[in-house]
Structures are given as C-alpha cells and as structure tokens.
Design an enzyme around this catalytic site. Structure first.
Site, PDB file in Angstrom:
ATOM      1  N   LYS A   3       0.824  -1.218   0.000  1.00  0.00           N
ATOM      2  CA  LYS A   3       0.000   0.000   0.000  1.00  0.00           C
ATOM      3  C   LYS A   3       0.849   1.255   0.000  1.00  0.00           C
ATOM      4  O   LYS A   3       0.585   2.192  -0.736  1.00  0.00           O
ATOM      5  CB  LYS A   3      -0.836   0.060   1.283  1.00  0.00           C
ATOM      6  CG  LYS A   3      -2.220  -0.450   1.200  1.00  0.00           C
ATOM      7  CD  LYS A   3      -2.971  -0.173   2.509  1.00  0.00           C
ATOM      8  CE  LYS A   3      -2.382  -0.848   3.701  1.00  0.00           C
ATOM      9  NZ  LYS A   3      -1.770  -0.172   4.739  1.00  0.00           N
TER      10      LYS A   3
ATOM     11  N   ARG B 113      -9.680   2.126   8.560  1.00  0.00           N
ATOM     12  CA  ARG B 113      -9.256   0.789   8.937  1.00  0.00           C
ATOM     13  C   ARG B 113     -10.304   0.059   9.760  1.00  0.00           C
ATOM     14  O   ARG B 113     -10.101  -1.080  10.133  1.00  0.00           O
ATOM     15  CB  ARG B 113      -7.979   0.906   9.759  1.00  0.00           C
ATOM     16  CG  ARG B 113      -6.739   0.343   9.039  1.00  0.00           C
ATOM     17  CD  ARG B 113      -5.646   0.431  10.010  1.00  0.00           C
ATOM     18  NE  ARG B 113      -4.434  -0.231   9.794  1.00  0.00           N
ATOM     19  CZ  ARG B 113      -3.379   0.286   9.174  1.00  0.00           C
ATOM     20  NH1 ARG B 113      -3.449   1.427   8.552  1.00  0.00           N
ATOM     21  NH2 ARG B 113      -2.248  -0.368   9.172  1.00  0.00           N
TER      22      ARG B 113
END
Ligand code: AMP
Length: 182
Positions: free
Chosen positions: A13, A88
C-alpha cells in the site's frame, strides 16, 4: 478524485500509494506515516499512539478520526487525495463518509490490493521496521482480518470496490491500479 487504497499490512500500500499519488498528482495521505512522524517528534498524538503501534493494535478510532478531519481540511486536499491506511474500521469509514457528505464530496473508488499471506509475512519481515517483529506482524495481520477486512464488503456493497492483484513487479502493480481507475 478521492481514492482509498485498501490492503493488509505488507501488501505494498505504502509503495503503491506514493507512486499512484505522483501519477495522479494528488497527495497520498498515510495515517501510518502521520503517526510515525508524530512519534518521532514526540507530540501529544505520538505519545498517545505509541503503545498501540508497538503492539500492532489500532490507535482508537476517535483519535484517528480527529487527525483525518484536520488533514483532509487542508488546502492540498481540495483537488482530491489518495488515502493509504485509513479507514481501517467500519466506524472510521462511516466517520469519513459523514465528513465528506458535510463538504459535498464523496469517495470515487476503493482499490483493494490482494497478496498471499505467505508473501505478506516475507515482505514485512524483510522491511525491518520497529513494528515488523514476527509476533507484532502476526498481530497486525490478525487485526487486519478482524477489523479492516470487513471494509472490503462494506465498499463492495457501495459499488466502489476494485480488486487488484498485488503480486509481481512494482511497476506492473502500479499500471494495474491505474487501469482499474479507468
Ligand atoms: P501502517 O503504516 O498503515 O501499517 O500503520 C502502522 C500502525 O499505525 C498500525 O499498526 C496502527 O497501530 C497505526 N495506524 C495507522 N493507521 C491507522 C488507522 N487508520 N486506525 C488506527 N490505527 C492506525
């Protein structure tokens, strides 16, 4: 364009987020980078986050949501951004949506990077970061499965999700990600 890059720790990422941000000329905003910077500068945020980060747990939602509310309000975000490591949790995703709705904006696309479990562990252990010790790595993967993976379904249901294969040469993965935006 407002984008989210989703993927387990070690999925690339960070690397891909920076590359995509450069290609698309939008800021790449990494909550992990913001927190590590705060830790280094020993700010109040850094001190609050330290223990959670060291044991591979998530920093509490209200702390992160506050940080992002401030960050996304800054001038460089007005032309779009790429979020790396946020949201998240479902609570963070809902808070982000509320934030965006208030300023008449939305998420345009969520890119989910998929990498095999074996490759994830190999990549993280090779990185040598403070929270990349074997037992912390296992914990971060578990936290991802429990708290972050539900976001794949969350964004799938909203019709925003594109799954992108995260294995292979860095350049190839970047072009796959760019293609998935067309
Ligand atoms: P990362 O660099 O994205 O892997 O993040 C490193 C660490 O920072 C994570 O293991 C968490 O402890 C913390 N962190 C980063 N982003 C978030 C977030 N959105 N919510 C909660 N904790 C986060």
């Amino acid at each position: 364009m407002n984008l989210i890059l989703l993927g387990p720790p070690g999925s690339g990422k960070g690397t891909q987020g920076k590359r995509l941000g450069e290609f698309l000329k939008i800021p790449q905003i990494s909550t992990g980078d913001i927190l590590r910077q705060a830790l280094e500068n020993k700010t109040a945020l850094g001190l609050k986050a330290k223990g959670y980060m060291e044991r591979g747990a998530l920093v509490p939602d209200e702390v992160i949501i506050g940080v992002m509310e401030e960050r996304l309000g800054q001038a460089d975000c007005s032309g779009g951004y790429l979020l790396d490591g946020f949201p998240r949790t479902v609570a963070q995703a809902e808070a982000l949506e509320a934030m965006l709705t208030r300023s008449d904006c939305k998420i345009d696309r969520v890119l989910s990077l998929v990498v095999s479990q074996q490759e994830l562990i190999q990549r993280m252990v090779g990185r040598g970061r403070a929270d990349d010790k074997e037992e912390v790595v296992q914990q971060r993967l578990k936290v991802y499965e429990d708290q972050t993976a539900p976001l794949v379904d969350y964004y799938l249901k909203k019709g925003l999700l594109k799954v992108v294969e995260g294995m292979g040469p860095v350049e190839e993965i970047t072009s796959r990600l760019l293609k998935s935006l067309r």
